[in-house]
Write a protein that holds these residues in place. Structure first.
Motif, PDB file in Angstrom:
ATOM      1  N   THR A 124       0.006  -1.716  -6.242  1.00 54.82           N
ATOM      2  CA  THR A 124      -0.481  -0.890  -4.993  1.00 54.82           C
ATOM      3  C   THR A 124      -2.120  -1.057  -5.351  1.00 54.82           C
ATOM      4  N   ASN A 156       0.873  -0.981   0.007  1.00 56.49           N
ATOM      5  CA  ASN A 156      -0.042  -0.082  -0.036  1.00 56.49           C
ATOM      6  C   ASN A 156       0.896   1.320  -0.069  1.00 56.49           C
ATOM      7  N   HIS A 196      -6.105   3.884  -0.971  1.00 56.11           N
ATOM      8  CA  HIS A 196      -5.296   3.592  -0.110  1.00 56.11           C
ATOM      9  C   HIS A 196      -6.081   2.998   1.057  1.00 56.11           C
ATOM     10  N   ASP A 213       1.436   4.558  -0.188  1.00 60.51           N
ATOM     11  CA  ASP A 213       0.810   5.764   0.151  1.00 60.51           C
ATOM     12  C   ASP A 213       1.611   7.010   0.149  1.00 60.51           C
TER      13      ASP A 213
END
Length: 72
Positions: free
Chosen positions: A68, A38, A72, A40
């Motif tokens: 990804t 993830n 998010h 971000d």
């Protein structure tokens, strides 16, 4: 594992191709190494994961990529 710093163009958009659906995965990307996370923001931990995936891919002569999630 090589101890090298990712240069400013390492994650440059000119070096990226965004694939939004796994069904559209180009043949050239198949069989590659993927850093999954993830992402971000690209901080030191993310850089380490991405770098490791890229090094494995280079060692094996295959493409590398990042997977990804959105949002998010």
């Amino acid at each position: 594992m090589k101890n090298r710093v990712m240069g400013p163009n390492y994650l440059s958009p000119k070096n990226m191709k965004i694939i939004r659906n796994y069904k559209n995965n180009p043949d050239a990307a198949k069989g590659g190494v993927v850093a999954l996370g993830n992402f971000d923001g690209v901080h030191k931990g993310h850089v380490a994961v991405i770098r490791h995936a890229k090094e494995i891919a280079e060692k094996n002569g295959v493409p590398s990529g990042i997977l990804t999630f959105e949002p998010h």
